[in-house]
Design an enzyme around this catalytic site. Structure first.
Site, mmCIF file in Angstrom:
data_model
loop_
_atom_site.group_PDB
_atom_site.id
_atom_site.type_symbol
_atom_site.label_atom_id
_atom_site.label_comp_id
_atom_site.label_asym_id
_atom_site.label_seq_id
_atom_site.Cartn_x
_atom_site.Cartn_y
_atom_site.Cartn_z
ATOM 1 N N ASP A 58 -6.476 10.421 -4.803
ATOM 2 C CA ASP A 58 -5.775 9.429 -3.992
ATOM 3 C C ASP A 58 -4.453 9.100 -4.700
ATOM 4 O O ASP A 58 -4.272 9.421 -5.864
ATOM 5 C CB ASP A 58 -6.665 8.172 -3.878
ATOM 6 C CG ASP A 58 -6.399 7.411 -2.580
ATOM 7 O OD1 ASP A 58 -5.418 7.743 -1.893
ATOM 8 O OD2 ASP A 58 -7.175 6.492 -2.273
ATOM 9 N N ASN A 59 -3.574 8.463 -3.960
ATOM 10 C CA ASN A 59 -2.343 7.935 -4.555
ATOM 11 C C ASN A 59 -1.495 8.992 -5.260
ATOM 12 O O ASN A 59 -1.128 8.854 -6.424
ATOM 13 C CB ASN A 59 -2.678 6.776 -5.509
ATOM 14 C CG ASN A 59 -3.273 5.623 -4.727
ATOM 15 O OD1 ASN A 59 -2.812 5.312 -3.625
ATOM 16 N ND2 ASN A 59 -4.307 4.999 -5.258
ATOM 17 N N CYS A 68 0.861 -1.184 0.000
ATOM 18 C CA CYS A 68 0.000 0.000 0.000
ATOM 19 C C CYS A 68 0.898 1.234 0.000
ATOM 20 O O CYS A 68 1.901 1.277 0.709
ATOM 21 C CB CYS A 68 -0.912 0.008 1.218
ATOM 22 S SG CYS A 68 -2.028 1.404 1.155
HETATM 23 N N1 MTE Z 1 -9.883 -1.895 -5.697
HETATM 24 C C1 MTE Z 1 -11.141 -1.581 -5.397
HETATM 25 N N2 MTE Z 1 -12.106 -1.931 -6.250
HETATM 26 N N3 MTE Z 1 -11.450 -0.919 -4.258
HETATM 27 C C2 MTE Z 1 -10.483 -0.541 -3.363
HETATM 28 O O1 MTE Z 1 -10.810 0.031 -2.318
HETATM 29 N N4 MTE Z 1 -8.077 -0.445 -2.896
HETATM 30 C C3 MTE Z 1 -6.787 -0.345 -3.562
HETATM 31 C C4 MTE Z 1 -6.499 -1.588 -4.381
HETATM 32 N N5 MTE Z 1 -7.628 -1.926 -5.197
HETATM 33 C C5 MTE Z 1 -9.134 -0.833 -3.686
HETATM 34 C C6 MTE Z 1 -8.884 -1.563 -4.871
HETATM 35 C C7 MTE Z 1 -5.677 -0.154 -2.664
HETATM 36 S S1 MTE Z 1 -5.413 1.442 -2.149
HETATM 37 C C8 MTE Z 1 -4.792 -1.141 -2.361
HETATM 38 S S2 MTE Z 1 -3.411 -0.809 -1.462
HETATM 39 C C9 MTE Z 1 -5.007 -2.512 -2.795
HETATM 40 O O2 MTE Z 1 -6.224 -2.653 -3.498
HETATM 41 C C10 MTE Z 1 -5.050 -3.436 -1.609
HETATM 42 O O3 MTE Z 1 -5.280 -4.742 -1.991
HETATM 43 P P1 MTE Z 1 -5.612 -5.812 -0.852
HETATM 44 O O4 MTE Z 1 -6.720 -5.260 -0.012
HETATM 45 O O5 MTE Z 1 -5.952 -7.072 -1.551
HETATM 46 O O6 MTE Z 1 -4.348 -5.961 -0.045
#
Ligand code: MTE
Length: 881
Positions: free
Chosen positions: A293-294, A161
Site C-alpha cells: 500500500d502507499n 489520504c
Molecule cells: N491505522 C490503522 N490501524 N488501520 C488503518 O486502516 N488507515 C490509514 C491510517 N491509519 C489505517 C490506519 C490510512 S490509509 C489513512 S489515510 C489514515 O489512517 C486515515 O485516518 P482517519 O480515518 O482518521 O482519517
C-alpha cells in the site's frame, strides 16, 4: 503514574468538561516556562480558529448494524466509497469546505482497512502500547501514564489520504484503488504527546533507523502497520505526535480511539490508528500494508505487471511519505449554476491547497485559458493565527511560534469577472510550495492511483443565460463530472488536452475493454421494480435477483444453470452483483438480456443496500454452518503443506458440534477481499473432509504461483497468504448435482439412478470427484461402479493419491483409478499423455446407466466435452462441476 485514588477512567468528551471533570492526575504537567513577557491573559485575546459546532452521532446507522462496526455511531452525510464495510468515506466537498479550517470529527474523512477495534469507555485509560526492538529500555506505556508523565501538546494538523482525487486516475485507467473524490482530507486540533519524547525514553541503539508502528485492527494480512524514519520522528520541526484527542474530545472510534499516531505533512497512511506497538528497527517495516500500500510505482507498471513481479513493491524508492502540492476548486461547486442576467460583476472562486513535509504553499494560480496565462490567487493561512499565541488548549500546550513548518491546508480565493467566466471554457487551479514544487499539468497515472495532483479543472458550460460548472468527477460510483462526459463522447482523457478533440482529430475508438463491455439488459426495457415486488420473488418459485441495479427472473434458467438451481434460489430477492460478476463468464453475461425484467427504482436500491445482510450475524449458531443466503465466516485454523504448491487448509466452524452442511457432490463459494482495493475474489471449492465431520472442515487447494509471464491465481494466492486466525467467508451449497447414495443422484432436483460413474478430472478437480467416490466406497451396500481418470502434468501434481489408494484397497472388483501424466518421470509405469475419449473407450464399456462426472481446468473440460459428444455420448450423460 497510576493514581489509586482515581475512580473515573473516562477521558472527558467535551471541551467544557475538561477542567472541571478531569481528575487531577490526568492533567498534563505544567507547561515549560515561557518567555516572561508573554502573559497568558494577553495572549488569549488572540483569536484562533476553534472547532466548528459538533453534533456527535449517537446512533448506529441501520446500514452498519449487520457489520463488525455495529458499535460505531456515524454521520449519514458521509459518502461511502467501498460499499457498506469497511468504512471508507469522505464528506461532500462543499460541506467539508464550508466547515472552515477545522473539520468536525463527524465529517472528518475515514480510511479503515477493516473493522474498528472496540474499546469500552472504562478501558480507554488503561490502553497500552509498547516501545520495543532496538532499544535499551523497552517500554509498555498506558494512556494514563502518557497523559500524566509527558509534556502534552495541542496542534492543528491536516491529514490527507494518499488516494485523495483518485477517481480522476480511475477515469483515465482503472487503478487498484477505490475512488476518492477531492475531499479525502480533513483538519483537526490534535492533542497528545510528542512521539520523540517517548522514543527518547526507550533509548534507541546505534543501529536504530526506523520506527515501525502497528495498530490493533486485525486484517486479512495481519495487523495494520507501517514505518517511518527514526530521524524524522526525532526532528521537532516535523511534529510527529501520539494523539488521544481531536478537537478537544476523545478520539472517535473511526479515528483511532483511544490512541493514534499523527504525522503532519505525510500521507495519512503513516498515521497509524489504534496504536499498540512502536518497534525500533534497522529496516523499513515488512508489514503487508507497508509493502503493498502507499506507493507510487512507475507509470508504465500495469496492474498485471505489479501483480506478477514483487520487486516493484519492495523497492523503497516508490514508497510515499511526504505529500505533494495539491489543490482543488470548491466554489464553483459541481453543477453550480450562475445566472448571467443580473449577476454581480464578479464571482469569487475559492478552494483549498496543501503541500507536504511542512512546506508552505507559496502561490496558488488560476487560469481561464488552459494554462496560457495565470493569475495569482489570495492565500489565507489560518494556521498562522495559532503562531501568534501560546496557551493551554484542550489540556495540551499550544505553542507554534517557534516552528516554521506548515502542517495544514490553506484556503485560496480569487475574484473573477463574470464576463470573463462567460468567455472561458474552464477554470484551472495549481499550487506551488516553498521548494518550488508545483502541481503538474498532466496526471501521473500509477497502479495504486495515489498522490494524484494534476491541475484541478472545472469546466464551464454555457446554457442560455446560465453558466454551469462541472468538477472532474464525483466520488465513489456517483455519476457526473466532465471526465465521465468526455470519456463517453469518445475523448481520450490522456491526450494532453483533457480529452478534448483537437480540430481535425477523429474520435477515439473505444478501447478493447470498452468495446468488450457486454450489455446485460434488454434493449429499451423500462420497467421500474419496487422493493415489495422484488421481495415477493425471494423463493424458489419465480426467483428474481438483482445485478448492478437490474432485476432478472431466473425461473426459466433454473434447470440449465450450470451452478444448479440452488444458486439462483439462493440469490432470490437479493442483490447478487458481487458474486455474479465475480464468477460468470462473458458468455453467461451475454445471456442475461433474455432474463432481464426491469430496473430497481431508487427507493428499492436504497432499501436493498440498507437491509442487505452481507454477513450473517444472527448470533444463533445453527446446526449446519453453510447458509445459501448469507456469507458466513470460518476461521483459518491450520495449514498443512502437502507439496510445494498444494495445501490443506483447516477452517474452524462456529462451534465444535456444527456440521458444514454440504451434500455430497456440491460445492461452496469462498470469498476473500483484496486488502488494498477491497475487491472481492470469489471461487467455488469442494472440501475434502468428511461431510459428517463436526467443528472443522478441510480444503485441499493448489496454489497457482505466478510464473514468468503468468499472473498466478488471485484466490489461491490470497488463501495461502491468509494468516492463521483470520477469517474467510463462505456461502452455499451450490451445484446442480448431488449424490444421495446407492446409485441415486439428484440432477437439478430430478432423481436419476445410475449403475456406473466415469469420473474424469485434472489437478484440483479431483476434490468433488473424491467426495463422490468416497461416498460410494464408504457405503458397503452401494454397488455403484466407478472408474476415475485423473490427468496431471508431473507425478507430484497428483492430488489425494494416498487417500484414493486407501479407498480403493479391497474394492478393486468394482472401482478403478487411472492416473495419466503428460510429463511423467522415466520410472513412471502408469499412463502417459492427456485424457482422451479414446482412453475412456479403451478402459470402459458404456451403459445407459452411466453418468460421467467431469471436473478440471476449463480447457480440459471443453476438450473432453467435444470429444465425448463426438464419441457418441449425450449431454444428459455428462455432468460438469
Ligand atoms: N491505522 C490503522 N490501524 N488501520 C488503518 O486502516 N488507515 C490509514 C491510517 N491509519 C489505517 C490506519 C490510512 S490509509 C489513512 S489515510 C489514515 O489512517 C486515515 O485516518 P482517519 O480515518 O482518521 O482519517
Amino acid at each position: 503514574m497510576e493514581d489509586p485514588n482515581t475512580d473515573s477512567h473516562g477521558i472527558p468528551e467535551k471541551i467544557e468538561e475538561l477542567d472541571s471533570q478531569q481528575p487531577k492526575d490526568f492533567l498534563p504537567p505544567s507547561p515549560p516556562p515561557t518567555d516572561e513577557n508573554t502573559s497568558d491573559t494577553d495572549d488569549e485575546k488572540v483569536e484562533i480558529p476553534l472547532p466548528p459546532p459538533t453534533h456527535a452521532p449517537t446512533e448506529v446507522l441501520g446500514i452498519d448494524l449487520k457489520t463488525p462496526d455495529s458499535h460505531v455511531p456515524r454521520d449519514p452525510r458521509l459518502i461511502r466509497l467501498t460499499g457498506v464495510h469497511p468504512f471508507n468515506v469522505e464528506a461532500p466537498l462543499t460541506d467539508l469546505f464550508n466547515e472552515g479550517f477545522l473539520t468536525s470529527p463527524e465529517l472528518f474523512y475515514v480510511r479503515n482497512h477493516g473493522a474498528v477495534p472496540q474499546v469500552s469507555d472504562d478501558d480507554i485509560i488503561d490502553w497500552k502500547f509498547t516501545v520495543e526492538g532496538l532499544v535499551e529500555k523497552p517500554l509498555t506505556i498506558s494512556l494514563r501514564r502518557l497523559m500524566s508523565e509527558y509534556e502534552q501538546v495541542t496542534c492543528p494538523i491536516t491529514l490527507v489520504c494518499a488516494g485523495n482525487r483518485r477517481k480522476e486516475q480511475n477515469m483515465v485507467r482503472k487503478s487498484k484503488g477505490f475512488s476518492w473524490g477531492a475531499a479525502g482530507l480533513s483538519t483537526a486540533l490534535f492533542t497528545g504527546v510528542i512521539m520523540a519524547d517517548v522514543i527518547r525514553e526507550a533509548r534507541p541503539t546505534r543501529k536504530a533507523r526506523y520506527i515501525c508502528m502497528e495498530g490493533a485492527d486485525k486484517l486479512p494480512n495481519g495487523f495494520y502497520g507501517t514505518s517511518v524514519k527514526l530521524n524524522w520522528v526525532m526532528d521537532p520541526n516535523r511534529g510527529f505526535m501520539l494523539a488521544y484527542k481531536m478537537n478537544g474530545e476523545t478520539l472517535r472510534p473511526d479515528h483511532g480511539r483511544p490512541l493514534r499516531v499523527v504525522i503532519p505533512g505525510q500521507i495519512g497512511g503513516r498515521s497509524v490508528k489504534w496504536l499498540t506497538k512502536l518497534i525500533v528497527t534497522d529496516k523499513p517495516s515488512d508489514n503487508w500494508y507497508h509493502i503493498y500500500d502507499n506507493r507510487v510505482l512507475p507509470t508504465m507498471v500495469s496492474p498485471e505487471e505489479s501483480a506478477n513481479n514483487p520487486k516493484w513493491w519492495t523497492d523503497d524508492r516508490y514508497a510515499i511519505y511526504d505529500l505533494s502540492p495539491n489543490s482543488a476548486i470548491c466554489y464553483p461547486e459541481h453543477e453550480e449554476q450562475l445566472c448571467l442576467a443580473g449577476a454581480s460583476n464578479t464571482y469569487r472562486a475559492r478552494g483549498y491547497a496543501y503541500s507536504g513535509g511542512g512546506r508552505r504553499i507559496t502561490r496558488v494560480e488560476i487560469s481561464l485559458d488552459k494554462g496560457k496565462s495565470w493569475r495569482l490567487a489570495d492565500i489565507e493561512y489560518a494556521e498562522d493565527r495559532y503562531r501568534e499565541t501560546e496557551r493551554n488548549l484542550f489540556g495540551g500546550r499550544l505553542d507554534m511560534s517557534w516552528r516554521e513548518s506548515c502542517f495544514c491546508w490553506c484556503f485560496w480565493s480569487l475574484e473573477l469577472l463574470t464576463n470573463e467566466l462567460a468567455e472561458a471554457k474552464d477554470i484551472f487551479v495549481r499550487a506551488m510550495d516553498e521548494s518550488m514544487n508545483i502541481q503538474p499539468r498532466d496526471m501521473y497515472w500509477s497502479v495504486l492511483g495515489m498522490m494524484n495532483n494534476p491541475w484541478f479543472r472545472v469546466t464551464i458550460a454555457h446554457e442560455g443565460d446560465y453558466l454551469r460548472f462541472e468538477h472532474p468527477t464525483q466520488p465513489a460510483l456517483m455519476p457526473g463530472g466532465w471526465m465521465e462526459r468526455v470519456k463517453k463522447a469518445g475523448g481520450n482523457l490522456a491526450n494532453g488536452f483533457w480529452g478534448e478533440r483537437l480540430e481535425g482529430e477523429d474520435p477515439v475508438v473505444p478501447s478493447e475493454e470498452q468495446a468488450k463491455a457486454i450489455s446485460m439488459v434488454k434493449d429499451g426495457l423500462q420497467n421500474a421494480i419496487s422493493i415489495d415486488e422484488l421481495r415477493k420473488h425471494d423463493k424458489e418459485d419465480q426467483p428474481w435477483f438483482v445485478v448492478s441495479g437490474e432485476v432478472y427472473n431466473g425461473t426459466a434458467f433454473m434447470k440449465e444453470h450450470p451452478g444448479g438451481a440452488q444458486s439462483i434460489i439462493s440469490a432470490a430477492g437479493l442483490d447478487s452483483s458481487e458474486e455474479f460478476l465475480a464468477i460468470h463468464s462473458e458468455t453467461a453475461k451475454a445471456m442475461m438480456p433474455e432474463y432481464h425484467i426491469g430496473s430497481l427504482d431508487e427507493a428499492a436500491k436504497t432499501a436493498l443496500a440498507e437491509g442487505e445482510t452481507e454477513i450473517d450475524q444472527s448470533g444463533t449458531p445453527s446446526e449446519k454452518f453453510l447458509n445459501s443466503k448469507a456469507w458466513k465466516k470460518a476461521i483459518l485454523h491450520g495449514k498443512r503443506i502437502v507439496s510445494w504448491d498444494t495445501r490443506i487448509f483447516t477452517y474452524k466452524l462456529e462451534h465444535p458440534d456444527q456440521r458444514l452442511g454440504l451434500p455430497v457432490g456440491q460445492h461452496l463459494m469462498v470469498r476473500l477481499r483484496d486488502p488494498a482495493t477491497r475487491e472481492a475474489v470469489i471461487r467455488s471449492y469442494t472440501p475434502i473432509s468428511e461431510i459428517t465431520e463436526r467443528g472443522f472442515m478441510d480444503m485441499l487447494v493448489k496454489v497457482y504461483f505466478a510464473e514468468s509471464g503468468g499472473k498466478g491465481g488471485k484466490m489461491s494466492l490470497a488463501m495461502d497468504a491468509l494468516p492463521i486466525g483470520h477469517f474467510i467467508e463462505m456461502k452455499g451449497p451450490i451445484g446442480k448435482f448431488e449424490y444421495i447414495g446407492k446409485g441415486k443422484c439428484l440432477i437439478s432436483g430430478t432423481e436419476r439412478f445410475i449403475k456406473n460413474f466415469v469420473m474424469i478430472c485434472g489437478g484440483s478437480g479431483i476434490t468433488p470427484i473424491y467426495q463422490v467416490f468416497r461416498a460410494v466406497i464408504r457405503d458397503a451396500e452401494d454397488k455403484t461402479e466407478c472408474i476415475i481418470f485423473d490427468g496431471n502434468r508431473l507425478f507430484e501434481d497428483i492430488l489425494c493419491k494416498e487417500e484414493l489408494d486407501v479407498l480403493l484397497a479391497g474394492n478393486e472388483h468394482r472401482c478403478k483409478v487411472l492416473h495419466t501424466l503428460t510429463k511423467g518421470p522415466e520410472d513412471w509405469t502408469g499412463l502417459r499423455g492427456r485424457i482422451t475419449a479414446k482412453l475412456v473407450q479403451e478402459n470402459y464399456t458404456r451403459t445407459d446407466e452411466t453418468l460421467v462426472l467431469i471436473c478440471g481446468p476449463e480447457a480440459m473440460e471443453k476438450t473432453m466435452h467435444k470429444a465425448l459428444l463426438d464419441d457418441g455420448w449425450s449431454d444428459d450423460q455428462l455432468m460438469f462441476f
